[in-house]
Every structure is written in structure tokens, then in C-alpha cells.
Design an enzyme around this catalytic site. Sequence first.
Site, PDB file in Angstrom:
ATOM      1  N   LYS A  73     -32.248  -6.200  22.093  1.00 44.58           N
ATOM      2  CA  LYS A  73     -31.740  -5.473  23.263  1.00 44.58           C
ATOM      3  C   LYS A  73     -32.801  -4.750  24.085  1.00 44.58           C
ATOM      4  O   LYS A  73     -32.485  -3.905  24.920  1.00 44.58           O
ATOM      5  CB  LYS A  73     -30.704  -4.469  22.798  1.00 44.58           C
ATOM      6  CG  LYS A  73     -31.272  -3.381  21.891  1.00 44.58           C
ATOM      7  CD  LYS A  73     -30.326  -2.197  21.832  1.00 44.58           C
ATOM      8  CE  LYS A  73     -31.045  -0.969  21.311  1.00 44.58           C
ATOM      9  NZ  LYS A  73     -30.294   0.257  21.522  1.00 44.58           N
ATOM     10  N   SER A 114     -22.595  -5.239  28.541  1.00 42.48           N
ATOM     11  CA  SER A 114     -23.348  -4.136  29.140  1.00 42.48           C
ATOM     12  C   SER A 114     -23.110  -4.071  30.638  1.00 42.48           C
ATOM     13  O   SER A 114     -22.872  -5.086  31.293  1.00 42.48           O
ATOM     14  CB  SER A 114     -24.844  -4.363  28.879  1.00 42.48           C
ATOM     15  OG  SER A 114     -25.627  -3.533  29.713  1.00 42.48           O
ATOM     16  N   TYR A 125     -32.652 -10.225  28.804  1.00 43.69           N
ATOM     17  CA  TYR A 125     -31.656  -9.474  28.030  1.00 43.69           C
ATOM     18  C   TYR A 125     -30.319  -9.484  28.782  1.00 43.69           C
ATOM     19  O   TYR A 125     -29.283  -9.817  28.225  1.00 43.69           O
ATOM     20  CB  TYR A 125     -32.132  -8.033  27.834  1.00 43.69           C
ATOM     21  CG  TYR A 125     -31.030  -7.079  27.490  1.00 43.69           C
ATOM     22  CD1 TYR A 125     -30.455  -6.265  28.474  1.00 43.69           C
ATOM     23  CD2 TYR A 125     -30.530  -6.997  26.193  1.00 43.69           C
ATOM     24  CE1 TYR A 125     -29.415  -5.402  28.164  1.00 43.69           C
ATOM     25  CE2 TYR A 125     -29.491  -6.134  25.890  1.00 43.69           C
ATOM     26  CZ  TYR A 125     -28.938  -5.341  26.883  1.00 43.69           C
ATOM     27  OH  TYR A 125     -27.904  -4.495  26.573  1.00 43.69           O
ATOM     28  N   LYS A 166     -26.397 -11.329  28.076  1.00 39.84           N
ATOM     29  CA  LYS A 166     -25.092 -10.657  28.112  1.00 39.84           C
ATOM     30  C   LYS A 166     -24.135 -11.419  29.026  1.00 39.84           C
ATOM     31  O   LYS A 166     -22.973 -11.653  28.707  1.00 39.84           O
ATOM     32  CB  LYS A 166     -25.236  -9.204  28.574  1.00 39.84           C
ATOM     33  CG  LYS A 166     -25.958  -8.299  27.595  1.00 39.84           C
ATOM     34  CD  LYS A 166     -25.266  -8.258  26.239  1.00 39.84           C
ATOM     35  CE  LYS A 166     -25.959  -7.343  25.267  1.00 39.84           C
ATOM     36  NZ  LYS A 166     -25.349  -7.410  23.898  1.00 39.84           N
TER      37      LYS A 166
HETATM   38  C1  WQD Z   1     -32.428   5.138  31.799  1.00 35.21           C
HETATM   39  C2  WQD Z   1     -33.205   5.803  32.920  1.00 35.21           C
HETATM   40  C3  WQD Z   1     -35.346   4.806  33.410  1.00 35.21           C
HETATM   41  C4  WQD Z   1     -37.285   5.849  29.644  1.00 35.21           C
HETATM   42  C5  WQD Z   1     -30.823  -0.258  29.471  1.00 35.21           C
HETATM   43  C6  WQD Z   1     -30.045  -1.534  29.444  1.00 35.21           C
HETATM   44  C7  WQD Z   1     -28.613  -1.262  29.073  1.00 35.21           C
HETATM   45  C8  WQD Z   1     -28.554  -0.576  27.738  1.00 35.21           C
HETATM   46  C9  WQD Z   1     -29.396   0.716  27.778  1.00 35.21           C
HETATM   47  C10 WQD Z   1     -29.484  -1.384  25.657  1.00 35.21           C
HETATM   48  C11 WQD Z   1     -33.896   4.794  33.845  1.00 35.21           C
HETATM   49  C12 WQD Z   1     -35.496   6.233  32.901  1.00 35.21           C
HETATM   50  C13 WQD Z   1     -36.333   5.720  30.638  1.00 35.21           C
HETATM   51  C14 WQD Z   1     -38.453   6.631  29.878  1.00 35.21           C
HETATM   52  C15 WQD Z   1     -37.650   7.109  32.093  1.00 35.21           C
HETATM   53  N1  WQD Z   1     -28.882  -1.522  26.760  1.00 35.21           N
HETATM   54  N2  WQD Z   1     -36.513   6.351  31.842  1.00 35.21           N
HETATM   55  N3  WQD Z   1     -38.588   7.231  31.102  1.00 35.21           N
HETATM   56  O1  WQD Z   1     -32.525   0.964  31.696  1.00 35.21           O
HETATM   57  O2  WQD Z   1     -30.415   2.294  32.275  1.00 35.21           O
HETATM   58  O3  WQD Z   1     -30.303   0.574  30.472  1.00 35.21           O
HETATM   59  O4  WQD Z   1     -30.743   0.375  28.206  1.00 35.21           O
HETATM   60  O5  WQD Z   1     -29.415  -0.491  24.871  1.00 35.21           O
HETATM   61  O6  WQD Z   1     -27.931  -2.507  28.966  1.00 35.21           O
HETATM   62  O7  WQD Z   1     -30.045  -2.095  30.744  1.00 35.21           O
HETATM   63  O8  WQD Z   1     -31.558   2.677  30.081  1.00 35.21           O
HETATM   64  O9  WQD Z   1     -32.521   4.563  28.807  1.00 35.21           O
HETATM   65  O10 WQD Z   1     -34.025   2.597  29.425  1.00 35.21           O
HETATM   66  O11 WQD Z   1     -33.306   4.189  31.197  1.00 35.21           O
HETATM   67  O12 WQD Z   1     -37.807   7.659  33.196  1.00 35.21           O
HETATM   68  O13 WQD Z   1     -39.364   6.792  28.997  1.00 35.21           O
HETATM   69  O14 WQD Z   1     -34.253   6.584  32.348  1.00 35.21           O
HETATM   70  O15 WQD Z   1     -36.241   4.554  34.489  1.00 35.21           O
HETATM   71  O16 WQD Z   1     -33.826   5.293  35.170  1.00 35.21           O
HETATM   72  P1  WQD Z   1     -31.262   1.626  31.255  1.00 35.21           P
HETATM   73  P2  WQD Z   1     -32.911   3.507  29.794  1.00 35.21           P
END
Ligand code: WQD
Length: 342
Positions: free
Chosen positions: A84, A124, A149, A153
Amino acid sequence: MEILVTGGLGYIGSHTVVELLNNGFDVVIVDDLSNTERFVLNNIEEITGRKPAFYPFDLKRRDLLRQVFEAHNIQGCINFAAYKAVGESQVIPLDYYENNLFSLINILQEFRERGLSNFIFSSSCTVYGQADHMPIDENTPQKPAESTYGKTKQMGEEILQDFARAYHRKVSLLRYFNPIGAHPSGKLGELPIGVPNNLVPYVMQTAAGIREKLNIWGNDYDTPDGTPVRDYIYVVDLAKAHVAALQKLLDSGEGTQVDIYNLGTGKGSSVLEVVQAFEKANGVKVPYQICERRAGDITIAYANADKAERELGWKSDTPLEEALRTVWQWQKYLEKRKKETV
Ligand code: WQD
């Protein structure tokens, strides 16, 4: 009644196994332990007082999977098992297609041959890409996923819709928004293996001093504070939605049925709001720096979860700060466990 939970020792899987056991289901877990640790099984038993059956193998092994169906009276499946990591999926796409889709097809072949139904797929909100309107409901058009990924889905959903149509079976596609948090017992949570990709585990490790600073990937988005907005849903609420979705399938008659639900809180929170909420909830500081945008990130996504409330009698109402308190409690548990096992 025995329910197969693939990836049942993983983050969302383990929380869902707890809710299934607490609701009287018998659970059969298949997990290859590629993204979790075996102690999670012991903790599930400690929390529930019940022990699920457990088989540690890769679901691509159709021969081993067949033996599980022969040994248990499986009446439904919740399929969490999948790689994932969005970024990783761009580097090793074939591993993602092979793992996420071959595993799914193997289970569905066993279901087809044995006349089984009631299959729940871990999907997702990524299937929507950057939606044109907020909040996002189940009729919002999907967009071609950018990441492999996300493509697995979308392909998984297509495979399940064909399975339901061609063989007259019942399936439920659950589109998660952003799962966060840990079990209130402090004994289950998101196991950080390697450098966390997702925001909340990285915030947790930064507050704990494991990471020096949180990189905030961009503050020039078209949002109130410039950082991207997501719908952060408490993992125990999400787990309860799986039990409700399964019960709905079990309660309905035979024949083709395809349920689709967006599972979110209906509220959007920015990255900065999550950081501030974590600091307030736990009385800690989270040092951060603003960096360039992360490739593939969308600006905003939050759910219209009315359909799940209407049809499943389910709603996620755990406040963000409460969910983030459970994260810090989980970090403390991990630190204590590390000291005891050194
Ligand atoms: C959230 C926000 C980042 C890390 C993805 C998949 C989804 C689900 C969850 C798997 C974004 C910002 C993140 C960091 C940051 N699947 N961020 N610094 O990308 O919305 O969703 O993961 O588990 O299907 O698409 O989640 O938590 O990676 O990011 O600024 O170190 O936090 O840019 O805006 P995302 P995320």
C-alpha cells in the site's frame, strides 16, 4: 460463523479482527507478515480473550489457500492483504500488480468454486483522484489513478464487480479516506516498518524524537492554510464499518449485490491542523519544515459518508484530537515494548 481476514495482522486488519471477535464471529487470518509482526496476534487475544486461527503464508500460494478453505467453514472474507505504499508502487509496479491482484484472484477462485459469497474489498478514496467537488460521494466519477497502488484498487473493484455479476455473488467495496489512530487498549496500532510514508505515523515519530523534523510537502495549495486537506478517520470507527458492511451482506438474500461505501468522517483537516491537533492533544511539540510538494498529491479530499450512515447505521464521530491521543499512547507502548525486549 468463520470469516477469512487476509492481512488480518496488519493495521486496519487487526482492528477489524478485534471488532469481528467482539461481535461473535470466528476469524481465520492469513497474513504473510511482510508488513507486520507476530506479536499483534497475541495482543488481539489479550484484548478480546479469543484466539483467531492464523496461517502465515503468501496468498499467491493457491495450494496453501485451498487447504485453509478445506479446514474451515468460511462464509465470508474481508480482504486487506495488499502492498500500500504509493511511492514504492511507482518503483516496483509489477510487484504491486502481482501481489495485490493475484492474491485477490486466488481467493475469488476459491469463492467461485465453493459457491461462496460475502466478500469485502479494502478500497480507497484514491480511486477518485482529485475530485471536482467536495464532499465526495459514491457517485463521484473516478479518475484514472496516477499511482500503481491506486490502479490496483481500481482494478480490484472492477474484478469484484465482474465476480459479483458473472457468478451472482455479494460484494462490498469500502473506500477508505485516511485511516489514523490506534486501539484504545494501547496494544494495537500502525506498526512503523521503515520510514513512514503517511502523515500521522511520521508526526508520531517526530514527536518521539525518532525523526528530526516533519517535512510538510507543500504549503502553496488552494486551501485555507495552503497545506492539503484530507478526511482523517479513526481506525476503530473504520473497523466497525467493516462489521456493519459484512452483516448487511449476510442478512441479504442470494444473488448479485455490489455495495459501495465511502468511509470517512465528512470533515476535512489540513496537514497543519493535524500537527496542531497532535501537539494540543498530547502536550508535545512537532518540529517541521515546509518543503516542495510531493509528486502525485492531491489538494483536497473529504467524504460524504451519508450512504454508509443510511444503509449501515454507521458513522465515524471520533474527534481528531481523540484519535491522535491514541497514537501517542501507542508510541509509548512501542517504546516500553522495545525496552522490555532488548
Ligand atoms: C496525507 C497528507 C501529504 C507525510 C495515501 C493513499 C490512501 C491511503 C493513505 C494507504 C498529504 C502530507 C504526508 C509527510 C506530509 N492508503 N504529508 N509529510 O497521500 O492522502 O493517502 O495514504 O494507506 O489510499 O492515497 O496520505 O498520510 O501519505 O498524506 O506533508 O511526511 O500529508 O502531502 O497532503 P494520502 P498521507
